[in-house]
Design an enzyme around this catalytic site. Structure first.
Site, PDB file in Angstrom:
ATOM      1  N   GLU A 134       0.831  -1.221   0.000  1.00 52.28           N
ATOM      2  CA  GLU A 134       0.000   0.000   0.000  1.00 52.28           C
ATOM      3  C   GLU A 134       0.860   1.264   0.000  1.00 52.28           C
ATOM      4  O   GLU A 134       0.722   2.114   0.884  1.00 52.28           O
ATOM      5  CB  GLU A 134      -0.900   0.024   1.242  1.00 52.28           C
ATOM      6  CG  GLU A 134      -1.845  -1.148   1.388  1.00 52.28           C
ATOM      7  CD  GLU A 134      -2.604  -1.111   2.716  1.00 52.28           C
ATOM      8  OE1 GLU A 134      -2.315  -0.260   3.571  1.00 52.28           O
ATOM      9  OE2 GLU A 134      -3.495  -1.956   2.890  1.00 52.28           O
ATOM     10  N   PRO A 135       1.756   1.413  -0.962  1.00 51.74           N
ATOM     11  CA  PRO A 135       2.598   2.612  -0.938  1.00 51.74           C
ATOM     12  C   PRO A 135       1.827   3.854  -1.357  1.00 51.74           C
ATOM     13  O   PRO A 135       0.977   3.803  -2.237  1.00 51.74           O
ATOM     14  CB  PRO A 135       3.680   2.289  -1.971  1.00 51.74           C
ATOM     15  CG  PRO A 135       3.020   1.363  -2.929  1.00 51.74           C
ATOM     16  CD  PRO A 135       2.014   0.565  -2.139  1.00 51.74           C
ATOM     17  N   ARG A 146       3.333   7.619  -0.419  1.00 49.77           N
ATOM     18  CA  ARG A 146       4.400   8.603  -0.557  1.00 49.77           C
ATOM     19  C   ARG A 146       5.464   8.191  -1.573  1.00 49.77           C
ATOM     20  O   ARG A 146       5.925   9.013  -2.378  1.00 49.77           O
ATOM     21  CB  ARG A 146       5.059   8.803   0.807  1.00 49.77           C
ATOM     22  CG  ARG A 146       6.046   9.940   0.880  1.00 49.77           C
ATOM     23  CD  ARG A 146       6.833   9.922   2.192  1.00 49.77           C
ATOM     24  NE  ARG A 146       6.043   9.643   3.353  1.00 49.77           N
ATOM     25  CZ  ARG A 146       5.540  10.561   4.183  1.00 49.77           C
ATOM     26  NH1 ARG A 146       5.779  11.834   3.972  1.00 49.77           N
ATOM     27  NH2 ARG A 146       4.831  10.202   5.233  1.00 49.77           N
ATOM     28  N   CYS A 173      -1.707  33.638   9.633  1.00 53.83           N
ATOM     29  CA  CYS A 173      -1.472  34.266  10.940  1.00 53.83           C
ATOM     30  C   CYS A 173      -1.266  33.209  12.020  1.00 53.83           C
ATOM     31  O   CYS A 173      -2.087  33.046  12.921  1.00 53.83           O
ATOM     32  CB  CYS A 173      -2.610  35.209  11.295  1.00 53.83           C
ATOM     33  SG  CYS A 173      -4.211  34.452  11.098  1.00 53.83           S
ATOM     34  N   GLU A 174      -0.192  32.445  11.865  1.00 48.90           N
ATOM     35  CA  GLU A 174       0.215  31.422  12.837  1.00 48.90           C
ATOM     36  C   GLU A 174       1.744  31.406  12.808  1.00 48.90           C
ATOM     37  O   GLU A 174       2.335  31.373  11.727  1.00 48.90           O
ATOM     38  CB  GLU A 174      -0.238  30.015  12.404  1.00 48.90           C
ATOM     39  CG  GLU A 174      -1.700  29.840  12.152  1.00 48.90           C
ATOM     40  CD  GLU A 174      -2.451  29.263  13.353  1.00 48.90           C
ATOM     41  OE1 GLU A 174      -1.803  28.801  14.299  1.00 48.90           O
ATOM     42  OE2 GLU A 174      -3.692  29.311  13.300  1.00 48.90           O
TER      43      GLU A 174
HETATM   44  N1  LLP Z   1      -1.779   2.169   4.346  1.00 47.38           N
HETATM   45  C1  LLP Z   1      -2.308   2.649   5.493  1.00 47.38           C
HETATM   46  C2  LLP Z   1      -3.227   1.817   6.256  1.00 47.38           C
HETATM   47  C3  LLP Z   1      -1.960   3.940   5.925  1.00 47.38           C
HETATM   48  O1  LLP Z   1      -2.478   4.400   7.060  1.00 47.38           O
HETATM   49  C4  LLP Z   1      -1.067   4.720   5.158  1.00 47.38           C
HETATM   50  C5  LLP Z   1      -0.693   6.070   5.585  1.00 47.38           C
HETATM   51  C6  LLP Z   1      -0.557   4.161   3.964  1.00 47.38           C
HETATM   52  C7  LLP Z   1      -0.927   2.889   3.597  1.00 47.38           C
HETATM   53  C8  LLP Z   1       0.384   4.903   3.071  1.00 47.38           C
HETATM   54  O2  LLP Z   1       1.587   5.177   3.703  1.00 47.38           O
HETATM   55  P1  LLP Z   1       2.826   5.765   2.879  1.00 47.38           P
HETATM   56  O3  LLP Z   1       3.285   4.695   1.921  1.00 47.38           O
HETATM   57  O4  LLP Z   1       2.380   6.984   2.163  1.00 47.38           O
HETATM   58  O5  LLP Z   1       3.818   6.058   3.926  1.00 47.38           O
HETATM   59  N2  LLP Z   1       0.359  13.015   6.525  1.00 47.38           N
HETATM   60  C9  LLP Z   1       1.558  12.288   6.874  1.00 47.38           C
HETATM   61  C10 LLP Z   1       1.503  10.841   6.481  1.00 47.38           C
HETATM   62  C11 LLP Z   1       0.338  10.085   7.074  1.00 47.38           C
HETATM   63  C12 LLP Z   1       0.266   8.650   6.615  1.00 47.38           C
HETATM   64  C13 LLP Z   1      -0.961   7.977   7.088  1.00 47.38           C
HETATM   65  N3  LLP Z   1      -1.117   6.635   6.653  1.00 47.38           N
HETATM   66  C14 LLP Z   1       2.750  13.007   6.263  1.00 47.38           C
HETATM   67  O6  LLP Z   1       2.573  14.024   5.601  1.00 47.38           O
HETATM   68  O7  LLP Z   1       3.895  12.599   6.455  1.00 47.38           O
END
Ligand code: LLP
Length: 418
Positions: free
Chosen positions: A278-279, A281, A348-349
């Site tokens: 589940e990538p 980012r 404004c933060e």
């Molecule tokens: N699967 C599940 C169940 C998740 O909760 C997430 C991310 C992903 C996959 C994807 O994860 P990734 O491969 O993108 O790391 N807003 C934060 C990141 C929050 C991620 C939440 N869950 C940031 O900007 O760093």
């Protein structure tokens, strides 16, 4: 072989380029602030993960929460990507982009009854249950609908992902999943429930993970559970390792898809059940930049100098929320010495700061800058705070670009109000 990540934003004599398009030329058409994405970078990142797992049966369920703009979803679908959704809203958006619910996994702490019922009725491929209670609600709703819900249980393995605490999800102090020790019994107790079909096991220990070891450990724990469940007579179709693969915000590669695959494949081979990834980012992070204009320059007597941008925490929350680092580059750099700049937004933060003491060439009012590696968790986390309108998004493909979301207007925002 160490496959290099393709970084789409590169300096050129006439200014920053995204692939073969000048960033300045995009800003002239759409204005600022604006998000710019590279299709080539998304293709390349997707292929990097796909290739790393080529020798093992796998499916890439892109995590929509990272960025779910329709045009990007259509691109990912064309590459063979599937969906990891976190809300009924994301499921519907994915359907609009042409994905079949059967190709989706639906994860999320706190799914409402309405979301669960809608997901069952739509035929979502796997609903990852977060608790025994959620499984039981799924069972009774599926029975009422005359359907069989395809489910997996998300386990909490109590593993430290060694990422930022706000984006770590695998510790027992976190709200996610069921305790690993209880998982086997949770499956066993519901084996004869005819409205549930247990198709997998799920774990996700956090995001922006930059060392292979916690990911390997999570895979080991999940594979061991999968083996126990096979012994108990469950016919599992997949092992879902979640997302979390980090990207190199500082420019130095930390954990490549190959290294990730090398860490988890030996574990997976113990059960030989297909893997779901589940990538989020790692697929879109490097592909995007936030383009912004300097609206003011301020110099204080102590020597501190601020460049105030027309983008801030309303466009990109990550620095304010996690103190996260993003490279910032002038679109057309000025020659001469670099000095230390605070790059701040207009909100404004006092937390509305993109960078402190960043060494940059001289900046002047009306200069353009690019905040790099903002394709993931950038536009999706934007808000209308201070009545600011959501920025447009542009997709570059080689030497062309297309506006894939126009700038929000006052009428768009007020359409919801009486
Ligand atoms: N699967 C599940 C169940 C998740 O909760 C997430 C991310 C992903 C996959 C994807 O994860 P990734 O491969 O993108 O790391 N807003 C934060 C990141 C929050 C991620 C939440 N869950 C940031 O900007 O760093």
């Amino acid at each position: 072989m160490r496959r290099l990540v393709y970084l789409p934003f590169q300096p050129a004599p006439a200014g920053l380029q995204c692939d073969r398009v000048s960033v300045q030329s995009i800003a002239e058409v759409v204005g600022t602030p604006a998000y710019v994405y590279s299709a080539r970078a998304i293709r390349s990142a997707f292929a990097g993960i796909d290739t790393a797992f080529a020798e093992y049966p796998h499916a890439i369920h892109y995590a929509l929460k990272a960025n779910s703009t329709l045009a990007l979803l259509r691109l990912l679908r064309s590459l063979g990507g599937r969906v990891d959704a976190n809300s009924w809203g994301e499921i519907q958006v994915a359907q609009r982009a042409g994905f079949d619910p059967a190709d989706m996994v639906f994860t999320g702490v706190g799914k409402t009854r309405d979301e669960l019922a809608a997901a069952i009725a739509a035929g979502v491929g796997t609903i990852n249950a977060e608790s025994a209670g959620e499984l039981d609600r799924l069972a009774s709703m599926a029975a009422q609908l005359g359907r069989v819900a395809r489910v997996a249980v998300r386990v909490n393995p109590d593993i430290d992902a060694r990422s930022h605490p706000n984006i770590s999800t695998g510790l027992k102090s976190n709200k996610f999943g069921v305790p690993i020790q209880e998982a086997r019994a949770i499956y066993a107790d519901r084996r004869s429930v005819s409205s549930l079909k247990f198709v997998g096991v799920h774990v996700h220990i956090g995001s922006q993970i930059t060392s292979a070891e916690p990911l390997a450990r999570a895979a080991r724990v999940l594979v061991s559970l999968a083996r126990d469940l096979c012994t108990d007579g469950f016919a599992l179709e997949h092992v879902d390792l979640g997302g979390g693969l980090g990207i190199a915000y500082e420019g130095r590669p930390l954990l490549t898809p190959q290294e990730y695959a090398a860490a988890v494949l030996p574990e997976l081979r113990q059960v030989n059940i297909p893997v779901v990834l589940e990538p989020g980012r790692a697929i879109v992070g490097h592909a995007g930049a936030l383009i912004s204009r300097v609206v003011d320059v301020k110099r204080f007597p102590d020597g501190r100098q601020f460049a105030v941008l027309d983008a801030g925490m309303t466009e990109l929350m990550r620095p304010a929320l996690y103190g996260s680092f993003h490279r910032i580059v002038p679109v057309v750099p000025r020659s001469g010495d670099e000095s230390a700049w605070d790059i701040v937004g207009p909100i404004c933060e006092s937390s509305d700061v993109f960078a402190r003491d960043r060494s940059l060439p001289e900046l002047r009012v009306d200069d353009l800058v690019a905040v790099l590696d903002t394709g993931a968790y950038g536009a999706v986390m934007a808000s209308n705070y201070n009545r600011r309108f959501l920025a447009p998004e542009v997709l570059v493909d080689d030497d062309r670009f297309e506006i894939i979301r126009r700038r929000q207007t006052l009428d768009d925002v007020l359409a919801l109000e009486s």
